[in-house]
Design a protein around this motif. Sequence first.
Motif, short mmCIF file in Angstrom:
data_model
loop_
_atom_site.label_atom_id
_atom_site.label_comp_id
_atom_site.label_asym_id
_atom_site.label_seq_id
_atom_site.Cartn_x
_atom_site.Cartn_y
_atom_site.Cartn_z
N LYS B 11 33.11 13.48 52.94
CA LYS B 11 33.90 14.10 54.12
C LYS B 11 33.05 14.87 55.12
N VAL B 12 32.15 15.21 54.99
CA VAL B 12 31.24 15.75 56.10
C VAL B 12 30.58 14.72 56.98
N SER B 180 40.91 19.05 61.32
CA SER B 180 40.53 18.58 59.89
C SER B 180 39.12 18.54 59.72
N ALA B 181 38.21 18.21 60.87
CA ALA B 181 36.91 18.20 60.82
C ALA B 181 36.41 19.62 60.78
N GLN B 183 37.99 22.14 59.42
CA GLN B 183 38.40 22.42 58.03
C GLN B 183 37.22 22.10 57.08
N THR B 184 36.83 20.56 57.27
CA THR B 184 35.83 20.33 56.33
C THR B 184 34.57 20.80 56.42
N PHE B 185 34.12 21.04 57.75
CA PHE B 185 32.84 21.70 57.91
C PHE B 185 33.03 23.48 57.16
N GLY B 186 34.33 23.81 56.94
CA GLY B 186 34.51 25.07 56.46
C GLY B 186 34.59 26.08 57.69
#
Lengths: 251, 224
Positions: B11-12, B180-181, B183-186
């Motif tokens: 995902k990253v 979403s990006a 969120q994926t990076f945290g």
Amino acid sequence: MEKIISFTLKIWRQNGPKDKGHFDTFQMKDIPGDTSFLEMLDILNEQLVSEGKEPVVFDHDCREGICGMCSLYINGHPHGPATGATTCQIYMRRFNDGDTITVEPWRSAGFPVIKDLMVDRSAYDKIMQAGGYVSVNTGAAQDANAILIPKTAADEAMDAASCIGCGACVAACKNGSAMLFVSAKVSQLALLPQGKSEAARRAKAMLAKMDELGFGNCTNTRACEAECPKNVSISNIARLNREFIKAKLKD
Amino acid sequence: MWLSNSSIGRKVVMSVTGVALVLFLTFHMSMNLVALFSEDAYNMVCEFLGANWYALVATVALAALFVIHIIYAFWLTMLNRKARGSERYAVSQKPKSVEWASQNMLVLGIVVILGLLLHFANFWYKMQFAEIIGDHFLGEFGPTDGAAYIAYTFGCPVYVVIYLVWLLALWFHLTHGFWSAMQTFGWSNKIWFERWRIIGNVYSTLVVLGFAVVVVVYFFKSLC
Ligand code: HEM
Ligand code: SF4
Ligand code: FES
């Protein structure tokens, strides 16, 4: 006035993981509104037993929303139409006279059907065994009181800890991802001082187990948090991502 | 390698390439807007970004981003279908908070690819590619006369509609992709989730409108 309803039940029957499975239809007559969904299935099963037919197999245990066993997909929603409630916490008054109620098992490769509506959720236990614990003795209650924890952290940890491991997040997910569950279990410990020191190792081990068991890649559709009976938030998934990426960058 | 053998790692890669593509789009859109103010200035930009070594290096890097994003998109979708299993629910209802775009990223991406192919035929082939092979008469106009190509392409209503549909698909892809990006990076929590969503919606709308306005303005110019 009490609501009494009659309705049609469409229930998934499947003899084992390899069986193809099909729907059986039953007519339910004059069910009082304050019957819980599981009690209604008990009534059905008593009828079936008295007719000499095989009862419907479904999982249940506490019947008060804390064990996470009652995994039923009712009318297109895990745990039925209510939000923030498990299957055992919904009552027949939510449905109407003449309705057709469709009951299916969780359908996801990670949770194979054992029989009828019962699925094998032991994958969650394996993920927990991979790292969902604190490996040192953290003392008794008075020791916990000696460590000051910010209220916000304590609240978030408690919200994450409310996850009952029911599997609705996987059942709702078009990607069959268990990220909401794993992130809740990582967060409930990572947020507290006792769990923090092992946070990186825990995130890596639990995620690796989740991937190994064949759960999917989270694409942030948010179906999980909408269907979670404990309203666990996807902000936990962000925390898991953060912990995991930080740990990998450090390696 | 965690970027390929863990779900978060994969995902990253999606997010890093996606965000880089968003930055490229921003740059491309700003460049297009120049055409509205001065066609000469726009053609100077076209000349500057022709077949020079730096423009070619950038093109190859950009192509690599696209290829990685697309390969991962199909790979993730395949893995996810496998994880989901073959059984489908007889009755299923989408919860209100689930965005349509979030469940159709691949379809939207495929529309973006199709638009991109057309876009290559309309512009890139006749401009940068013509310069690379040194055949300056591949297209209707000179390879650096970008303004003429814009006017030519968007004088045709069919192209206008296709490009607008393409942009709409891109808009849907970005409104989900942006937050979403993050969120994926945290880089998100309960508060930032709402902020990223608003920032993402505003940003995608501005970028897509920036592209669309050039298409529409040139279409109306062609009418009079
Ligand atoms: C200009 C073009 C594009 C831009 C700016 C872009 C941007 C993005 C961004 C920012 C994300 C979110 C990343 C994440 O949450 O991990 C994303 C996800 C995605 N993109 Fe693209 N994208 C583009 C083209 C494409 C194309 C051509 C495809 C091809 C099929 C595609 C397929 C996908 C898919 C399937 C996802 C969801 C993946 C996931 O969440 O795991 N995109 N994109
Ligand atoms: S996160 Fe929610 S839906 Fe998922 S297992 Fe825990 S309680 Fe069930
Ligand atoms: S039976 Fe325990 S949560 Fe429903």
